[in-house]
Design a protein around this motif. Sequence first.
Motif, PDB file in Angstrom:
ATOM      1  N   ARG A  77      57.523 -44.884  74.529  1.00 30.31           N
ATOM      2  CA  ARG A  77      56.547 -45.791  73.939  1.00 30.31           C
ATOM      3  C   ARG A  77      56.087 -46.814  74.978  1.00 30.31           C
ATOM      4  N   THR A  78      54.811 -47.187  74.900  1.00 29.14           N
ATOM      5  CA  THR A  78      54.278 -48.192  75.799  1.00 29.14           C
ATOM      6  C   THR A  78      54.868 -49.560  75.444  1.00 29.14           C
ATOM      7  N   VAL A  79      55.384 -50.263  76.460  1.00 24.21           N
ATOM      8  CA  VAL A  79      56.031 -51.548  76.210  1.00 24.21           C
ATOM      9  C   VAL A  79      54.996 -52.589  75.806  1.00 24.21           C
ATOM     10  N   THR A  80      53.912 -52.683  76.568  1.00 29.63           N
ATOM     11  CA  THR A  80      52.861 -53.657  76.285  1.00 29.63           C
ATOM     12  C   THR A  80      51.700 -52.956  75.596  1.00 29.63           C
ATOM     13  N   ALA A  81      51.462 -53.317  74.351  1.00 26.03           N
ATOM     14  CA  ALA A  81      50.370 -52.698  73.605  1.00 26.03           C
ATOM     15  C   ALA A  81      49.050 -53.362  73.961  1.00 26.03           C
ATOM     16  N   ILE A  82      47.983 -52.609  73.825  1.00 24.84           N
ATOM     17  CA  ILE A  82      46.641 -53.157  74.023  1.00 24.84           C
ATOM     18  C   ILE A  82      46.236 -53.909  72.758  1.00 24.84           C
ATOM     19  N   SER A 123      45.489 -55.330  59.710  1.00 25.63           N
ATOM     20  CA  SER A 123      46.231 -55.645  60.933  1.00 25.63           C
ATOM     21  C   SER A 123      47.476 -54.775  61.032  1.00 25.63           C
ATOM     22  N   GLY A 124      47.782 -54.324  62.244  1.00 24.74           N
ATOM     23  CA  GLY A 124      48.971 -53.492  62.426  1.00 24.74           C
ATOM     24  C   GLY A 124      48.958 -52.786  63.766  1.00 24.74           C
ATOM     25  N   ASN A 125      49.919 -51.886  63.940  1.00 26.98           N
ATOM     26  CA  ASN A 125      50.079 -51.139  65.178  1.00 26.98           C
ATOM     27  C   ASN A 125      49.573 -49.709  65.017  1.00 26.98           C
ATOM     28  N   PHE A 126      48.961 -49.203  66.091  1.00 25.35           N
ATOM     29  CA  PHE A 126      48.393 -47.863  66.089  1.00 25.35           C
ATOM     30  C   PHE A 126      48.822 -47.143  67.370  1.00 25.35           C
ATOM     31  N   SER A 127      48.808 -45.812  67.308  1.00 21.02           N
ATOM     32  CA  SER A 127      49.114 -45.014  68.495  1.00 21.02           C
ATOM     33  C   SER A 127      48.145 -43.855  68.592  1.00 21.02           C
ATOM     34  N   VAL A 128      47.892 -43.436  69.824  1.00 22.56           N
ATOM     35  CA  VAL A 128      47.069 -42.256  70.072  1.00 22.56           C
ATOM     36  C   VAL A 128      47.825 -41.351  71.047  1.00 22.56           C
ATOM     37  N   LEU A 129      47.866 -40.083  70.726  1.00 21.70           N
ATOM     38  CA  LEU A 129      48.503 -39.070  71.577  1.00 21.70           C
ATOM     39  C   LEU A 129      47.415 -38.129  72.079  1.00 21.70           C
ATOM     40  N   LEU A 130      47.287 -38.032  73.409  1.00 21.93           N
ATOM     41  CA  LEU A 130      46.282 -37.182  74.041  1.00 21.93           C
ATOM     42  C   LEU A 130      46.971 -36.045  74.787  1.00 21.93           C
ATOM     43  N   VAL A 131      46.398 -34.872  74.708  1.00 26.56           N
ATOM     44  CA  VAL A 131      46.876 -33.703  75.450  1.00 26.56           C
ATOM     45  C   VAL A 131      45.699 -33.125  76.220  1.00 26.56           C
ATOM     46  N   ASP A 132      45.894 -32.875  77.531  1.00 21.31           N
ATOM     47  CA  ASP A 132      44.785 -32.353  78.325  1.00 21.31           C
ATOM     48  C   ASP A 132      44.842 -30.834  78.402  1.00 21.31           C
ATOM     49  N   SER A 133      43.864 -30.289  79.091  1.00 22.39           N
ATOM     50  CA  SER A 133      43.745 -28.830  79.168  1.00 22.39           C
ATOM     51  C   SER A 133      44.902 -28.183  79.914  1.00 22.39           C
ATOM     52  N   GLY A 134      45.622 -28.970  80.703  1.00 25.75           N
ATOM     53  CA  GLY A 134      46.777 -28.422  81.418  1.00 25.75           C
ATOM     54  C   GLY A 134      48.091 -28.591  80.675  1.00 25.75           C
ATOM     55  N   GLY A 135      48.043 -29.161  79.473  1.00 19.72           N
ATOM     56  CA  GLY A 135      49.261 -29.337  78.682  1.00 19.72           C
ATOM     57  C   GLY A 135      49.942 -30.676  78.889  1.00 19.72           C
ATOM     58  N   ARG A 136      49.373 -31.536  79.737  1.00 20.73           N
ATOM     59  CA  ARG A 136      49.971 -32.857  79.929  1.00 20.73           C
ATOM     60  C   ARG A 136      49.677 -33.748  78.722  1.00 20.73           C
ATOM     61  N   ALA A 137      50.627 -34.587  78.395  1.00 18.05           N
ATOM     62  CA  ALA A 137      50.478 -35.485  77.241  1.00 18.05           C
ATOM     63  C   ALA A 137      50.437 -36.936  77.715  1.00 18.05           C
ATOM     64  N   SER A 188      50.422 -40.964  75.933  1.00 10.65           N
ATOM     65  CA  SER A 188      50.570 -41.764  74.715  1.00 10.65           C
ATOM     66  C   SER A 188      50.175 -43.206  74.993  1.00 10.65           C
ATOM     67  N   GLN A 189      49.591 -43.825  73.965  1.00  7.33           N
ATOM     68  CA  GLN A 189      49.125 -45.205  74.119  1.00  7.33           C
ATOM     69  C   GLN A 189      49.325 -45.959  72.813  1.00  7.33           C
ATOM     70  N   MET A 190      49.700 -47.246  72.932  1.00  7.52           N
ATOM     71  CA  MET A 190      49.896 -48.110  71.772  1.00  7.52           C
ATOM     72  C   MET A 190      48.787 -49.168  71.727  1.00  7.52           C
ATOM     73  N   LEU A 191      48.331 -49.464  70.509  1.00 12.78           N
ATOM     74  CA  LEU A 191      47.326 -50.502  70.311  1.00 12.78           C
ATOM     75  C   LEU A 191      47.754 -51.384  69.140  1.00 12.78           C
ATOM     76  N   GLN A 192      47.462 -52.666  69.250  1.00  9.32           N
ATOM     77  CA  GLN A 192      47.786 -53.623  68.190  1.00  9.32           C
ATOM     78  C   GLN A 192      46.501 -54.282  67.710  1.00  9.32           C
ATOM     79  N   LEU A 193      46.195 -54.071  66.430  1.00  8.22           N
ATOM     80  CA  LEU A 193      44.979 -54.626  65.838  1.00  8.22           C
ATOM     81  C   LEU A 193      45.311 -55.873  65.029  1.00  8.22           C
ATOM     82  N   GLN A 194      44.544 -56.935  65.263  1.00  8.97           N
ATOM     83  CA  GLN A 194      44.680 -58.171  64.500  1.00  8.97           C
ATOM     84  C   GLN A 194      43.328 -58.501  63.890  1.00  8.97           C
TER      85      GLN A 194
END
Length: 280
Positions: free
Chosen positions: A18-23, A98-112, A114-120
């Motif tokens: 998990r990302t320590v510092t959320a956007i 308000s709350g925390n969100f995450s997005v999981l991205l996978v590229d064409s080579g199979g790499r993943a 992850s990113q955390m976002l905090q909405l207020q």
Amino acid sequence: MDVVSLWSLFFWGALLPRTVTAIHVHGRVGGSALLVAEHPPGFHIREVIWRSLWPSEELLATYFQGSPETLYHSRFLGRTQLHSNLSLELQPLRAGDSGNFSVLLVDSGGRAWSQMLQLQVYDAVPRPVVQVFVAVPGNTQPPQTCQVFLSCRASNTSDITYSWQWEGPTDMGVEPSALFMDGRVLRASLGPRDQGMTFSCIVSNPISWDVTTVTPWESCHRQAAPGGTSYKDMLLVVLPVFLLLALAILLSAWHCGLCSRRKKDTGSDRVAQDTETPLV
């Protein structure tokens, strides 16, 4: 969507750190918020999963094999839009979004990735109300100096910051000790040269601000005018009236309670008399 592939994406998300510092993302009630899916250079997105993590974990949107999907049962159902760059837009925003969100991205080579976002989500700040309280030293007419207390208040007090600005012919410095109640109250001493000086109370939060401007010297003249009343004089009139009204209400309540008790006692006596009367 292929169920196996979808579950494999969830599996990737569980393995990724998990990302320590959320956007941090800010939004206004009734407006919109854009959650941007950032990724490293050269990362060609093939699959995406957007989730809400707090206060409850919910699936919001997915992108799989070129097909976006946002019709998942969640508190954001009908309020999500997946853009062509795979960023997620939420609208219209509500106070409880308000709350925390995450997005999981996978590229064409199979790499993943992850990113955390905090909405207020914030309410727009209302225009503040500024009250001027004046204390004129002695009985000098007109006053040579005028000490004022400026009280600033906004009806919505959550996450609001108060600050002051002043403009005039003289450069008057206000020491930190002249500010009270987290900046809501300002104390200043004015002289005849400060007649045109204006004070502005600025209320703000991360998404909006508003301001109200007053000229305190006008209140100083009203206090010093013949027949004028100060806030102390008004208290001497209002306070006794208020006390008399409160006393009248208490006496009325006591009298009503006494009358009710007497009626109850009279009714009980009548019942007792009817019971004790022998039948002929």
